[in-house]
Design a protein around this motif. Structure first.
Motif, PDB file in Angstrom:
ATOM      1  N   ILE A  20      31.695  67.345  15.989  1.00 55.94           N
ATOM      2  CA  ILE A  20      30.513  67.917  15.345  1.00 55.94           C
ATOM      3  C   ILE A  20      29.172  67.073  16.114  1.00 55.94           C
ATOM      4  N   THR A  21      28.410  67.767  16.769  1.00 55.21           N
ATOM      5  CA  THR A  21      27.510  66.906  17.446  1.00 55.21           C
ATOM      6  C   THR A  21      26.197  66.915  16.607  1.00 55.21           C
ATOM      7  N   CYS A  22      25.196  65.655  16.791  1.00 52.97           N
ATOM      8  CA  CYS A  22      23.976  65.627  16.009  1.00 52.97           C
ATOM      9  C   CYS A  22      23.170  65.339  16.832  1.00 52.97           C
ATOM     10  N   SER A  23      21.945  65.928  17.018  1.00 53.23           N
ATOM     11  CA  SER A  23      20.775  65.622  18.098  1.00 53.23           C
ATOM     12  C   SER A  23      19.682  64.953  17.352  1.00 53.23           C
ATOM     13  N   HIS A  24      19.118  63.612  17.667  1.00 52.54           N
ATOM     14  CA  HIS A  24      18.299  62.931  17.154  1.00 52.54           C
ATOM     15  C   HIS A  24      17.411  62.374  18.276  1.00 52.54           C
ATOM     16  N   ASN A  25      16.660  63.220  18.807  1.00 51.17           N
ATOM     17  CA  ASN A  25      15.653  62.730  19.949  1.00 51.17           C
ATOM     18  C   ASN A  25      14.655  61.700  19.740  1.00 51.17           C
ATOM     19  N   ASN A  26      14.208  61.359  18.471  1.00 50.35           N
ATOM     20  CA  ASN A  26      13.220  60.764  18.132  1.00 50.35           C
ATOM     21  C   ASN A  26      13.742  59.391  17.480  1.00 50.35           C
ATOM     22  N   ILE A  27      15.024  59.148  17.789  1.00 50.65           N
ATOM     23  CA  ILE A  27      15.557  57.900  17.226  1.00 50.65           C
ATOM     24  C   ILE A  27      14.762  56.555  17.441  1.00 50.65           C
ATOM     25  N   ALA A  28      14.724  55.785  16.468  1.00 49.60           N
ATOM     26  CA  ALA A  28      13.889  54.771  16.748  1.00 49.60           C
ATOM     27  C   ALA A  28      14.926  53.423  16.909  1.00 49.60           C
ATOM     28  N   THR A  29      14.239  52.289  17.755  1.00 49.92           N
ATOM     29  CA  THR A  29      15.265  51.331  18.133  1.00 49.92           C
ATOM     30  C   THR A  29      15.899  50.674  16.974  1.00 49.92           C
ATOM     31  N   ASN A  30      15.430  50.431  15.662  1.00 47.00           N
ATOM     32  CA  ASN A  30      16.172  49.925  14.608  1.00 47.00           C
ATOM     33  C   ASN A  30      16.899  51.272  13.779  1.00 47.00           C
ATOM     34  N   ASP A  31      17.069  52.233  14.236  1.00 53.02           N
ATOM     35  CA  ASP A  31      17.896  53.226  13.307  1.00 53.02           C
ATOM     36  C   ASP A  31      19.265  53.219  13.766  1.00 53.02           C
ATOM     37  N   TYR A  32      20.099  53.442  12.544  1.00 52.86           N
ATOM     38  CA  TYR A  32      21.518  53.653  12.793  1.00 52.86           C
ATOM     39  C   TYR A  32      21.729  54.857  12.716  1.00 52.86           C
ATOM     40  N   ILE A  33      22.998  55.351  12.822  1.00 56.18           N
ATOM     41  CA  ILE A  33      23.420  56.589  12.671  1.00 56.18           C
ATOM     42  C   ILE A  33      24.371  56.845  11.670  1.00 56.18           C
ATOM     43  N   THR A  34      24.246  57.367  10.681  1.00 52.76           N
ATOM     44  CA  THR A  34      25.508  57.546   9.645  1.00 52.76           C
ATOM     45  C   THR A  34      25.812  59.316   9.362  1.00 52.76           C
ATOM     46  N   TRP A  35      26.937  59.276   9.024  1.00 51.00           N
ATOM     47  CA  TRP A  35      27.651  60.496   8.634  1.00 51.00           C
ATOM     48  C   TRP A  35      28.117  60.392   7.456  1.00 51.00           C
ATOM     49  N   TYR A  36      27.921  61.631   6.551  1.00 53.25           N
ATOM     50  CA  TYR A  36      28.425  61.894   5.157  1.00 53.25           C
ATOM     51  C   TYR A  36      29.138  62.974   5.318  1.00 53.25           C
ATOM     52  N   GLN A  37      30.019  63.095   4.221  1.00 49.77           N
ATOM     53  CA  GLN A  37      30.725  64.317   3.974  1.00 49.77           C
ATOM     54  C   GLN A  37      30.632  64.691   2.581  1.00 49.77           C
ATOM     55  N   GLN A  38      30.478  66.189   2.173  1.00 51.72           N
ATOM     56  CA  GLN A  38      30.286  66.473   0.985  1.00 51.72           C
ATOM     57  C   GLN A  38      31.174  67.637   0.805  1.00 51.72           C
ATOM     58  N   PHE A  39      32.166  67.602  -0.281  1.00 54.61           N
ATOM     59  CA  PHE A  39      32.951  68.595  -0.832  1.00 54.61           C
ATOM     60  C   PHE A  39      32.071  69.437  -1.758  1.00 54.61           C
ATOM     61  N   PRO A  40      32.511  70.686  -2.202  1.00 58.31           N
ATOM     62  CA  PRO A  40      31.807  71.583  -3.060  1.00 58.31           C
ATOM     63  C   PRO A  40      31.952  70.815  -4.420  1.00 58.31           C
ATOM     64  N   SER A  41      30.774  70.715  -5.319  1.00 63.67           N
ATOM     65  CA  SER A  41      30.645  70.374  -6.503  1.00 63.67           C
ATOM     66  C   SER A  41      30.955  68.601  -6.500  1.00 63.67           C
ATOM     67  N   GLN A  42      30.748  68.138  -5.358  1.00 68.97           N
ATOM     68  CA  GLN A  42      30.813  66.775  -5.406  1.00 68.97           C
ATOM     69  C   GLN A  42      29.500  66.118  -4.869  1.00 68.97           C
ATOM     70  N   GLY A  43      29.403  64.787  -4.757  1.00 73.19           N
ATOM     71  CA  GLY A  43      28.489  63.890  -4.208  1.00 73.19           C
ATOM     72  C   GLY A  43      28.897  63.483  -2.732  1.00 73.19           C
ATOM     73  N   PRO A  44      27.990  63.603  -1.862  1.00 70.74           N
ATOM     74  CA  PRO A  44      28.212  63.030  -0.246  1.00 70.74           C
ATOM     75  C   PRO A  44      28.835  61.792  -0.657  1.00 70.74           C
TER      76      PRO A  44
END
Lengths: 114, 114
Positions: A20-44
């Protein structure tokens, strides 16, 4: 603020590798990239985080090219239980009272079929 | 031994009522958050607290008032409930030593305003 763009949905079959690809063209120098998963009826749920190159844990791998304008979450050999929404999040953690807006995108609904 | 817990899980109420949602984390984290996820599944941050101090206050109606009696609790009180307040509300927390994006979410409170 870096904005992210992901596919709205993806289909896969059990046992396949999913990227799964994510585009973030305006990412800043200090930014980290994080991925979350969310199942139905649950929190990420936190999956993986990285700044550059490659990060791997027991759940997934995260590939980040040198320009950091995109990232790819790789799920090896998916199963039916991996059906969920996957969110790409780009942001900077800045403590000490600074206002830090954490923005979740629309996410990608991954549907794994038998 | 739930890490981030919320009560109640479901909340059905009439317009105009006042209600509270409670959140507790036993992870020893300093920062806690409230998010709102609407029917289109957009997840938006509402508030964040760091060690009982308000850090983020998004453009949220002042009918919503968070309260942090101690750093393990962040409650959300909502006055004069409106139909548009119907959503799933998630509480989350993050550790002091990690990136702020590494957040642990509760199971959510499903609020339905009739």
């Amino acid at each position: 603020l870096a904005k992210t763009t992901q596919p709205i949905s993806m289909d896969s079959y059990e046992g396949q590798e999913v990227n799964i690809t994510c585009s973030h063209n305006n990412i800043a120098t200090n930014d980290y990239i994080t991925w979350y998963q969310q199942f139905p009826s649950q929190g990420p749920r936190f999956i993986i985080q990285g700044y550059k190159t490659k990060v791997t844990n027991e759940v997934a791998s995260l590939f980040i090219p040198a320009d950091r304008k995109s990232s790819t979450l790789s799920l090896p050999r998916v199963s039916l239980s991996d059906t969920a929404v996957y969110y790409c999040l780009v942001g900077d953690a800045n403590y000490g009272g600074a206002t830090n807006k954490l923005i979740f995108g629309t996410g990608t609904l991954l549907a794994v079929q038998p | 031994d739930t890490a981030v817990s919320q009560t109640p899980k479901y909340l059905v109420t009439q317009m105009g009522n006042d209600k509270s949602i409670k959140c507790e984390q036993n992870l020893g984290h300093d920062t806690m958050y409230w998010y709102k996820q609407d029917s289109k599944k957009f997840l938006k941050i509402m508030f964040s607290y760091n060690n009982k101090e308000l850090i983020i206050n998004e453009t949220v109606p002042n009918r919503f008032s968070p309260k942090s009696p101690d750093k393990a609790h962040l409650n959300l009180h909502i006055n004069s409930l409106e139909l548009g307040d119907s959503a799933v509300y998630f509480c989350a927390s993050s550790p002091p030593e990690g990136r702020q994006e590494t957040q642990y979410f509760g199971p959510g409170t499903r609020l339905l305003v009739l």
